[in-house]
Design a protein around this motif. Structure first.
Motif, PDB file in Angstrom:
ATOM      1  N   UNK A  48      28.731   3.513   9.696  1.00 42.56           N
ATOM      2  CA  UNK A  48      28.108   2.501  10.577  1.00 42.56           C
ATOM      3  C   UNK A  48      26.707   2.430   9.950  1.00 42.56           C
ATOM      4  N   UNK A  49      25.896   2.925  11.246  1.00 45.75           N
ATOM      5  CA  UNK A  49      24.471   2.467  10.985  1.00 45.75           C
ATOM      6  C   UNK A  49      23.625   3.805  10.517  1.00 45.75           C
ATOM      7  N   UNK A  50      24.545   4.740  10.324  1.00 47.81           N
ATOM      8  CA  UNK A  50      24.174   5.959   9.943  1.00 47.81           C
ATOM      9  C   UNK A  50      24.991   6.554   8.489  1.00 47.81           C
ATOM     10  N   UNK A  51      24.227   7.477   7.977  1.00 45.88           N
ATOM     11  CA  UNK A  51      24.782   8.116   6.724  1.00 45.88           C
ATOM     12  C   UNK A  51      24.914   9.739   6.832  1.00 45.88           C
ATOM     13  N   UNK A  52      26.002  10.086   6.879  1.00 45.74           N
ATOM     14  CA  UNK A  52      26.210  11.684   6.887  1.00 45.74           C
ATOM     15  C   UNK A  52      25.975  12.249   5.608  1.00 45.74           C
ATOM     16  N   UNK A  53      25.780  13.418   5.600  1.00 42.04           N
ATOM     17  CA  UNK A  53      25.515  14.236   4.356  1.00 42.04           C
ATOM     18  C   UNK A  53      26.070  15.908   4.709  1.00 42.04           C
ATOM     19  N   UNK A  54      27.383  16.296   4.235  1.00 43.40           N
ATOM     20  CA  UNK A  54      28.073  17.321   4.529  1.00 43.40           C
ATOM     21  C   UNK A  54      27.631  18.315   3.518  1.00 43.40           C
ATOM     22  N   UNK A  55      27.145  19.513   3.820  1.00 43.06           N
ATOM     23  CA  UNK A  55      26.847  20.503   2.564  1.00 43.06           C
ATOM     24  C   UNK A  55      27.641  21.662   2.670  1.00 43.06           C
ATOM     25  N   UNK A  56      28.446  22.289   1.339  1.00 40.70           N
ATOM     26  CA  UNK A  56      29.305  23.131   1.308  1.00 40.70           C
ATOM     27  C   UNK A  56      28.643  24.066   0.186  1.00 40.70           C
ATOM     28  N   UNK A  64      22.722  24.231   7.598  1.00 40.30           N
ATOM     29  CA  UNK A  64      21.649  23.279   7.062  1.00 40.30           C
ATOM     30  C   UNK A  64      20.763  23.214   8.308  1.00 40.30           C
ATOM     31  N   UNK A  65      20.563  23.986   8.988  1.00 37.96           N
ATOM     32  CA  UNK A  65      19.670  24.269  10.098  1.00 37.96           C
ATOM     33  C   UNK A  65      18.157  24.341   9.886  1.00 37.96           C
ATOM     34  N   UNK A  86      19.030  17.349  10.838  1.00 39.09           N
ATOM     35  CA  UNK A  86      19.975  18.243  11.087  1.00 39.09           C
ATOM     36  C   UNK A  86      20.822  17.497  12.320  1.00 39.09           C
ATOM     37  N   UNK A  87      22.364  17.619  12.125  1.00 35.01           N
ATOM     38  CA  UNK A  87      23.063  17.026  13.104  1.00 35.01           C
ATOM     39  C   UNK A  87      23.924  18.160  13.576  1.00 35.01           C
ATOM     40  N   UNK A  88      24.702  18.789  12.726  1.00 31.49           N
ATOM     41  CA  UNK A  88      25.551  19.918  13.221  1.00 31.49           C
ATOM     42  C   UNK A  88      25.305  21.161  12.477  1.00 31.49           C
ATOM     43  N   UNK A  89      25.955  22.092  12.327  1.00 26.25           N
ATOM     44  CA  UNK A  89      25.957  23.285  11.431  1.00 26.25           C
ATOM     45  C   UNK A  89      25.988  22.975   9.858  1.00 26.25           C
ATOM     46  N   UNK A  90      26.607  22.027   9.466  1.00 27.95           N
ATOM     47  CA  UNK A  90      26.847  21.757   8.126  1.00 27.95           C
ATOM     48  C   UNK A  90      26.416  20.262   7.540  1.00 27.95           C
ATOM     49  N   UNK A  91      26.130  19.377   8.754  1.00 23.56           N
ATOM     50  CA  UNK A  91      25.848  18.094   8.540  1.00 23.56           C
ATOM     51  C   UNK A  91      24.409  17.472   8.818  1.00 23.56           C
ATOM     52  N   UNK A  92      23.853  16.748   7.577  1.00 23.75           N
ATOM     53  CA  UNK A  92      22.676  16.037   7.934  1.00 23.75           C
ATOM     54  C   UNK A  92      23.032  14.791   8.254  1.00 23.75           C
TER      55      UNK A  92
END
Length: 123
Positions: A48-56, A64-65, A86-92
C-alpha cells in the motif's frame, strides 16, 4: 580408464558440486521480488503506502536491528527517496508507494558498515 577420461570425469563432478555451493536468490516468502547481493537475499514487498524489505542470510531471517538505508524509487520520470527503518527482526520499511513499472534501488548499510546496493524492477 585413461588418464584423460579420469580428468574429464573429475572436472564434471566438481562442476556439479559447485552448483550446490552457489548463492542465488531465495524464494519469495512474502509475495515480493527477491534479489541477492553478497551473502544476503532481499525481498521487496509493496504494501500500500509503504514498502517492506525483508533480509535473509543463508536461508535464515537476518537481524536488521542495526541496519540503515534508503529506497530510491523511479516511476517514469519521477524520482523519490525514502528512508528504510527497522520494523521487525528481519524487516525494514520505507514510507513510499510502489506500483507496476517502478524501478527501485535499495541501499542498505549493514552493522559492519558495508553498503549493499540491490536493484528491483516491479512488473
Amino acid at each position: 580408464m585413461s588418464r584423460k577420461s579420469a580428468l574429464v570425469a573429475m572436472l564434471g563432478l566438481s562442476m556439479l558440486s559447485m552448483g550446490a555451493l552457489a548463492h542465488g536468490p531465495s524464494k519469495a516468502q512474502h509475495g515480493g521480488i527477491v534479489q541477492s547481493a553478497g551473502d544476503l537475499s532481499f525481498e521487496l514487498v509493496p504494501q500500500g503506502e509503504t514498502a517492506a524489505l525483508y533480509v535473509v542470510d543463508h536461508d535464515k531471517p537476518a537481524d536488521v536491528s542495526k541496519m540503515t538505508g534508503k529506497l530510491t524509487v523511479l516511476n517514469g520520470t519521477s524520482k523519490s527517496e525514502a528512508a528504510l527503518k527497522v520494523a521487525t527482526g528481519d524487516k525494514l520499511e520505507a514510507a513510499t508507494k510502489l506500483g507496476a513499472g517502478s524501478r527501485v534501488v535499495a541501499t542498505v548499510n549493514t552493522a559492519a558498515g558495508q553498503a549493499i546496493t540491490v536493484r528491483f524492477n516491479l512488473k
